[in-house]
Scaffold this motif. Sequence first.
Motif, PDB file in Angstrom:
ATOM      1  N   SER A 119       0.829  -1.204   0.000  1.00  0.00           N
ATOM      2  CA  SER A 119       0.000   0.000   0.000  1.00  0.00           C
ATOM      3  C   SER A 119       0.865   1.256   0.000  1.00  0.00           C
ATOM      4  CB  SER A 119      -0.911   0.014   1.228  1.00  0.00           C
ATOM      5  OG  SER A 119      -1.564   1.268   1.347  1.00  0.00           O
ATOM      6  N   SER A 120       0.457   2.217  -0.815  1.00  0.00           N
ATOM      7  CA  SER A 120       1.177   3.490  -0.874  1.00  0.00           C
ATOM      8  C   SER A 120       1.021   4.288   0.414  1.00  0.00           C
ATOM      9  CB  SER A 120       0.672   4.319  -2.068  1.00  0.00           C
ATOM     10  OG  SER A 120      -0.725   4.585  -1.932  1.00  0.00           O
ATOM     11  N   LEU A 121       0.104   3.886   1.277  1.00  0.00           N
ATOM     12  CA  LEU A 121      -0.095   4.596   2.548  1.00  0.00           C
ATOM     13  C   LEU A 121       0.920   4.197   3.618  1.00  0.00           C
ATOM     14  CD1 LEU A 121      -3.998   4.649   2.946  1.00  0.00           C
ATOM     15  CD2 LEU A 121      -2.486   6.487   2.170  1.00  0.00           C
ATOM     16  N   ILE A 122       1.677   3.133   3.362  1.00  0.00           N
ATOM     17  CA  ILE A 122       2.676   2.712   4.341  1.00  0.00           C
ATOM     18  C   ILE A 122       4.023   3.306   3.961  1.00  0.00           C
ATOM     19  CG2 ILE A 122       3.848   0.753   5.421  1.00  0.00           C
ATOM     20  CD1 ILE A 122       1.449  -0.970   4.774  1.00  0.00           C
ATOM     21  N   PRO A 123       4.609   4.136   4.823  1.00  0.00           N
ATOM     22  CA  PRO A 123       5.922   4.722   4.506  1.00  0.00           C
ATOM     23  C   PRO A 123       6.957   3.640   4.223  1.00  0.00           C
ATOM     24  CG  PRO A 123       4.951   5.792   6.434  1.00  0.00           C
ATOM     25  CD  PRO A 123       4.082   4.601   6.123  1.00  0.00           C
ATOM     26  N   LYS A 124       7.763   3.849   3.182  1.00  0.00           N
ATOM     27  CA  LYS A 124       8.735   2.841   2.770  1.00  0.00           C
ATOM     28  C   LYS A 124       9.733   2.517   3.877  1.00  0.00           C
ATOM     29  CE  LYS A 124       8.517   3.579  -2.226  1.00  0.00           C
ATOM     30  NZ  LYS A 124       9.277   3.945  -3.454  1.00  0.00           N
ATOM     31  N   GLN A 243       1.039 -11.516   4.483  1.00  0.00           N
ATOM     32  CA  GLN A 243      -0.213 -10.767   4.366  1.00  0.00           C
ATOM     33  C   GLN A 243      -0.310  -9.773   5.512  1.00  0.00           C
ATOM     34  OE1 GLN A 243      -3.852 -12.971   4.926  1.00  0.00           O
ATOM     35  NE2 GLN A 243      -5.130 -11.411   3.968  1.00  0.00           N
ATOM     36  N   LEU A 244      -0.728  -8.571   5.173  1.00  0.00           N
ATOM     37  CA  LEU A 244      -1.038  -7.535   6.143  1.00  0.00           C
ATOM     38  C   LEU A 244      -2.446  -7.050   5.850  1.00  0.00           C
ATOM     39  CD1 LEU A 244      -0.223  -5.547   8.389  1.00  0.00           C
ATOM     40  CD2 LEU A 244       0.767  -4.068   6.609  1.00  0.00           C
ATOM     41  N   CYS A 245      -3.311  -7.088   6.856  1.00  0.00           N
ATOM     42  CA  CYS A 245      -4.702  -6.690   6.652  1.00  0.00           C
ATOM     43  C   CYS A 245      -5.265  -6.121   7.951  1.00  0.00           C
ATOM     44  CB  CYS A 245      -5.532  -7.872   6.144  1.00  0.00           C
ATOM     45  SG  CYS A 245      -5.522  -9.299   7.233  1.00  0.00           S
ATOM     46  N   GLU A 246      -6.556  -5.953   7.987  1.00  0.00           N
ATOM     47  CA  GLU A 246      -7.179  -5.306   9.142  1.00  0.00           C
ATOM     48  C   GLU A 246      -6.909  -6.049  10.449  1.00  0.00           C
ATOM     49  OE1 GLU A 246     -11.426  -3.168   9.795  1.00  0.00           O
ATOM     50  OE2 GLU A 246     -11.536  -5.310   9.340  1.00  0.00           O
ATOM     51  N   SER A 247      -6.962  -7.381  10.414  1.00  0.00           N
ATOM     52  CA  SER A 247      -6.899  -8.137  11.665  1.00  0.00           C
ATOM     53  C   SER A 247      -5.505  -8.203  12.279  1.00  0.00           C
ATOM     54  CB  SER A 247      -7.450  -9.552  11.461  1.00  0.00           C
ATOM     55  OG  SER A 247      -6.787 -10.213  10.400  1.00  0.00           O
ATOM     56  N   ASN A 248      -4.449  -7.917  11.520  1.00  0.00           N
ATOM     57  CA  ASN A 248      -3.114  -7.845  12.147  1.00  0.00           C
ATOM     58  C   ASN A 248      -2.507  -6.447  12.054  1.00  0.00           C
ATOM     59  OD1 ASN A 248      -2.655  -8.114   9.356  1.00  0.00           O
ATOM     60  ND2 ASN A 248      -0.805  -9.355   9.598  1.00  0.00           N
ATOM     61  N   ALA A 272       0.113   7.147  15.579  1.00  0.00           N
ATOM     62  CA  ALA A 272      -1.027   7.978  15.190  1.00  0.00           C
ATOM     63  C   ALA A 272      -1.267   7.891  13.676  1.00  0.00           C
ATOM     64  CB  ALA A 272      -0.779   9.428  15.607  1.00  0.00           C
ATOM     65  N   TYR A 273      -0.183   7.948  12.908  1.00  0.00           N
ATOM     66  CA  TYR A 273      -0.336   7.895  11.455  1.00  0.00           C
ATOM     67  C   TYR A 273      -0.903   6.549  11.013  1.00  0.00           C
ATOM     68  CZ  TYR A 273       0.610   7.486   6.537  1.00  0.00           C
ATOM     69  OH  TYR A 273       0.453   7.258   5.203  1.00  0.00           O
ATOM     70  N   LEU A 274      -0.328   5.450  11.520  1.00  0.00           N
ATOM     71  CA  LEU A 274      -0.773   4.124  11.085  1.00  0.00           C
ATOM     72  C   LEU A 274      -2.189   3.815  11.560  1.00  0.00           C
ATOM     73  CD1 LEU A 274       2.463   1.960  11.481  1.00  0.00           C
ATOM     74  CD2 LEU A 274       1.418   2.805   9.368  1.00  0.00           C
ATOM     75  N   ALA A 279      -7.547   2.822   9.469  1.00  0.00           N
ATOM     76  CA  ALA A 279      -8.982   3.093   9.396  1.00  0.00           C
ATOM     77  C   ALA A 279      -9.404   3.406   7.966  1.00  0.00           C
ATOM     78  CB  ALA A 279      -9.337   4.251  10.328  1.00  0.00           C
ATOM     79  N   LEU A 280      -8.569   4.169   7.268  1.00  0.00           N
ATOM     80  CA  LEU A 280      -8.866   4.517   5.876  1.00  0.00           C
ATOM     81  C   LEU A 280      -8.848   3.264   4.989  1.00  0.00           C
ATOM     82  CD1 LEU A 280      -9.360   6.693   3.728  1.00  0.00           C
ATOM     83  CD2 LEU A 280      -6.873   6.959   3.549  1.00  0.00           C
ATOM     84  N   LEU A 281      -7.844   2.413   5.178  1.00  0.00           N
ATOM     85  CA  LEU A 281      -7.753   1.194   4.381  1.00  0.00           C
ATOM     86  C   LEU A 281      -8.914   0.249   4.666  1.00  0.00           C
ATOM     87  CD1 LEU A 281      -3.903   0.604   4.667  1.00  0.00           C
ATOM     88  CD2 LEU A 281      -5.165   1.014   2.540  1.00  0.00           C
ATOM     89  N   SER A 282      -9.310   0.156   5.923  1.00  0.00           N
ATOM     90  CA  SER A 282     -10.445  -0.703   6.276  1.00  0.00           C
ATOM     91  C   SER A 282     -11.721  -0.223   5.611  1.00  0.00           C
ATOM     92  CB  SER A 282     -10.626  -0.745   7.799  1.00  0.00           C
ATOM     93  OG  SER A 282      -9.525  -1.386   8.421  1.00  0.00           O
ATOM     94  N   ALA A 283     -11.924   1.091   5.612  1.00  0.00           N
ATOM     95  CA  ALA A 283     -13.125   1.652   4.984  1.00  0.00           C
ATOM     96  C   ALA A 283     -13.112   1.371   3.477  1.00  0.00           C
ATOM     97  CB  ALA A 283     -13.185   3.156   5.243  1.00  0.00           C
TER      98      ALA A 283
END
Length: 291
Positions: A119-124, A243-248, A272-274, A279-283
């Motif tokens: 995901s582009s939302l995760i800082p490299k 895998q990285l998803c909502e539950s982990n 705070a950022y993550l 929340a955004l990714l889950s939505a």
Amino acid sequence: MLQTAKTIQVDRRTNLTHREFVSEYRNPGKPVIFTDLSKDWPAKTKFTPEYFQEKFGEREIEIGGKVYTLNRLFDLLKNSTKENPAPYPFKLNVRKDFADLEPDLSPRPSIATPDRTHSSLIPKMLLNDLYDLEIFFGGPGGEFPYLHYDFLGLYAYINQIYGEKEFTIFPPEQQKYLYPKPGAPWLSEIENHHNPDLKKYPLLAEATPITITISAGETLFIPCGWYHTARSLTLTISVAFDQLCESNWKFFTNECCIPRGKNSLKAKMINAYLTGAGALLSAREKLMGTE
């Protein structure tokens, strides 16, 4: 001698639906063995020692500071024994060094979706050391060098393509017996974990490991926080992906903060950022119907 856990049964499942997997195994954090997860991969029939030697035999890989050709590697593995094992693990970072093999490891099983590792939302900077698609080669007697749980609390899917491999796993609640390394709790300080010195590590005697053997065509799902190690019983070829998803996500967020000092300003900013990004990714995933 450690006692083997008798209260936890690792199921073998075929034709498991996404909903069943999420409710029965992924979200509760329970390991499971799939008998058919990699059934559509070309690798299932293609990946053999002979294939790698014929197609990539002269290709060089660096492992432990030494350079090997794949021909030399498989010579070592074929002559490996329990008494005189070849070094382990030998592994290939597919996306970085062997991208031409990616089509043989496709499609990604739908049961292992959604996945946020790219995901582009995760800082490299948080995922710089992530190798999320790897091929492991092992010879008889080869043992993984340490007891650990997977990087950043990601879910692990270990797909056995060739041969048999034995895994020893411990539930997260047994971490207190496994001597986690201060500042790096995903690593156990226990040396020679297959034949440990219980005088040096007395708490380990209270642990109840689960021993599993997986064969070609089977996939072991290891939830986040489960310590594990492995050894090859025969010449083996395995493929691991994450895998990285909502539950982990919460586990992942906590892991990202540990190296920065959990109470530091940097760790608080990452948390705070993550939390917001999660929340955004889950939505988004719920809107797209992928979760």
